[in-house]
Enzyme design. Structure first.
Site, mmCIF file in Angstrom:
data_model
loop_
_atom_site.group_PDB
_atom_site.id
_atom_site.type_symbol
_atom_site.label_atom_id
_atom_site.label_comp_id
_atom_site.label_asym_id
_atom_site.label_seq_id
_atom_site.Cartn_x
_atom_site.Cartn_y
_atom_site.Cartn_z
ATOM 1 N N HIS A 169 124.761 43.421 43.044
ATOM 2 C CA HIS A 169 125.986 44.217 42.014
ATOM 3 C C HIS A 169 125.328 45.060 40.962
ATOM 4 O O HIS A 169 125.659 46.059 40.509
ATOM 5 C CB HIS A 169 126.897 43.282 41.910
ATOM 6 C CG HIS A 169 127.984 43.733 40.751
ATOM 7 N ND1 HIS A 169 128.937 44.767 41.308
ATOM 8 C CD2 HIS A 169 128.107 43.480 39.606
ATOM 9 C CE1 HIS A 169 129.652 44.867 40.454
ATOM 10 N NE2 HIS A 169 129.673 44.324 39.321
ATOM 11 N N ARG B 152 126.699 48.333 49.622
ATOM 12 C CA ARG B 152 125.980 48.229 48.322
ATOM 13 C C ARG B 152 124.387 47.583 49.053
ATOM 14 O O ARG B 152 124.559 46.471 49.471
ATOM 15 C CB ARG B 152 126.567 47.328 47.625
ATOM 16 C CG ARG B 152 125.773 46.796 46.331
ATOM 17 C CD ARG B 152 126.281 46.121 45.280
ATOM 18 N NE ARG B 152 127.264 45.256 45.376
ATOM 19 C CZ ARG B 152 126.822 44.124 45.707
ATOM 20 N NH1 ARG B 152 125.899 43.418 45.601
ATOM 21 N NH2 ARG B 152 128.142 43.229 45.966
ATOM 22 N N TYR C 287 125.223 35.039 47.988
ATOM 23 C CA TYR C 287 126.500 34.931 48.761
ATOM 24 C C TYR C 287 126.503 36.027 50.057
ATOM 25 O O TYR C 287 127.573 35.837 50.941
ATOM 26 C CB TYR C 287 127.561 35.299 47.851
ATOM 27 C CG TYR C 287 127.084 36.846 47.169
ATOM 28 C CD1 TYR C 287 127.716 37.933 47.676
ATOM 29 C CD2 TYR C 287 126.613 36.737 45.822
ATOM 30 C CE1 TYR C 287 127.458 39.276 46.700
ATOM 31 C CE2 TYR C 287 126.604 37.872 44.943
ATOM 32 C CZ TYR C 287 126.739 39.210 45.866
ATOM 33 O OH TYR C 287 126.516 40.395 45.003
#
Length: 363
Positions: A266, A262, A275
């Site tokens: 998200h 990705r 993160y």
């Protein structure tokens, strides 16, 4: 088609992901594409469309004109390569929430898709002639439904295959186990397309499973498994085509894991920089699936600058047209919340709708 599908058996462990088109845009020695010419150009155009819509949706969401949206960016080869293995006239797509190009390939109008992100329940109903189920935000909840659909089509002796998409995070849900277990038992004509993009929102793949690969779980369910380079359009198409062929011929289900990444957040409510290691992203950006296909097409004389500019302009115009159309749609009334839930509304639902209408809640 070479007929090759990487198989997973307990004694073999994980296999190397199947690759046809290298990151540099050249073919692996001795391998030939199952997708070429005009079909390949069409697949690349759909990938470009998906990337352009991601950018537009992000902009609209930031302006308060669109709901929370999950972009496909970085995973276009996994979605489009798999979708092009299907026959939209007879096969079905059961999406999660990151499969816009697959839905468009099935014939779903872009405007219909967009209505969902405007909070309009009418967006969840596909036209009768389009073989798709609604997008599913609840993680993995679409997987048992897809197996039930495939099993039902098989019992009706319909020549149809169901392809259901999910992410690596969904494979940690109980629904995944239940769906795979049933599919293996009844030999349902279903292809599980797991897009392993490395992250289940902020949970890395290594924290989800100790298995060498997610596709290696396939033998435990009595089905075939395949691991493929998810950023390689040609490899995904070949593996998915073999899985569809197996399902159509009565060979049962296949679990396909596409190793991808990705490239963005998200969704539009996420901030992946909190993160995800920056060097992680830097390592994957050169493997962008669009760049890989673009280079290959140019080397084959199938793409040039004038054509590229024309395609991008056509895409931009189509997206702007869809935005104007959906923003002009009259807001839904409360009666639309009750529509298309059951074939015949129960007395209780009818009473609730009547009460709302009596209080002026329906338009």
């Amino acid at each position: 088609m070479s007929g090759f599908v990487p198989q997973f058996r307990p004694e073999h462990g994980a296999a190397t992901p199947w690759t046809v088109l290298r990151p540099g845009g050249d073919l692996e020695p001795g391998r030939s594409p199952t997708l070429d010419g005009e079909r390949l150009r069409a697949a690349y155009e759909l990938m470009l469309f998906s990337r352009a819509f991601d950018e537009k949706a992000f902009s609209l969401q930031r302006q308060g004109r669109f709901g929370t949206f999950s972009p496909v960016r970085g995973q276009e080869a996994s979605v489009v390569g798999a979708a092009f293995a299907l026959d939209p006239a007879r096969d079905w797509v059961v999406p999660q929430y990151r499969e816009l190009p697959a839905l468009l390939n099935q014939g779903l109008p872009l405007e219909q898709f967009m209505l969902t992100f405007l909070g309009d329940p009418r967006g969840g109903r596909a036209p009768d002639e389009v073989n798709v189920l609604p997008i599913q935000i609840g993680l993995a909840a679409q997987l048992p439904q897809a197996v039930g659909l495939a099993w039902g089509l098989a019992r009706q002796r319909r020549d149809a295959v169901v392809m259901v998409f999910c992410g690596d995070g969904a494979t940690s849900e109980g629904d995944f186990h239940e769906a795979c277990n049933l599919a293996g038992v009844v030999r349902a004509p279903v292809v599980f397309l797991v897009q392993n993009n490395g992250w289940a929102i902020s949970t890395p793949r290594a924290r989800q499973s100790a298995a060498a690969s997610l596709a290696a779980r396939a033998p435990g369910y009595g089905m075939a498994g395949a691991l493929v380079d998810g950023n390689d359009l040609l490899a995904v198409h070949e593996v998915a085509s073999n899985a569809v062929e197996r399902a159509r011929s009565g060979g049962g289900p296949t679990l396909v894991e596409t190793l991808t990444y990705r490239l963005g957040d998200h969704n539009t409510a996420d901030d992946a920089t909190r993160y995800r290691p920056t060097d992680d992203l830097a390592a994957w950006e050169p493997r962008d699936p669009l760049d890989r296909v673009h280079t290959y097409l140019r080397s084959r004389g199938l793409w040039d600058d004038p054509h590229d500019a024309a395609v991008r302009e056509r895409i931009a115009q189509r997206i702007e047209e869809a935005v104007r159309t959906v923003e002009a749609v009259a807001p839904p009334g409360v009666e639309h919340v009750f529509a298309h839930v059951t074939e015949t509304p129960s007395p209780r639902l009818q009473a609730q709708l009547a009460e709302l209408q009596a209080h002026g809640g329906a338009r």
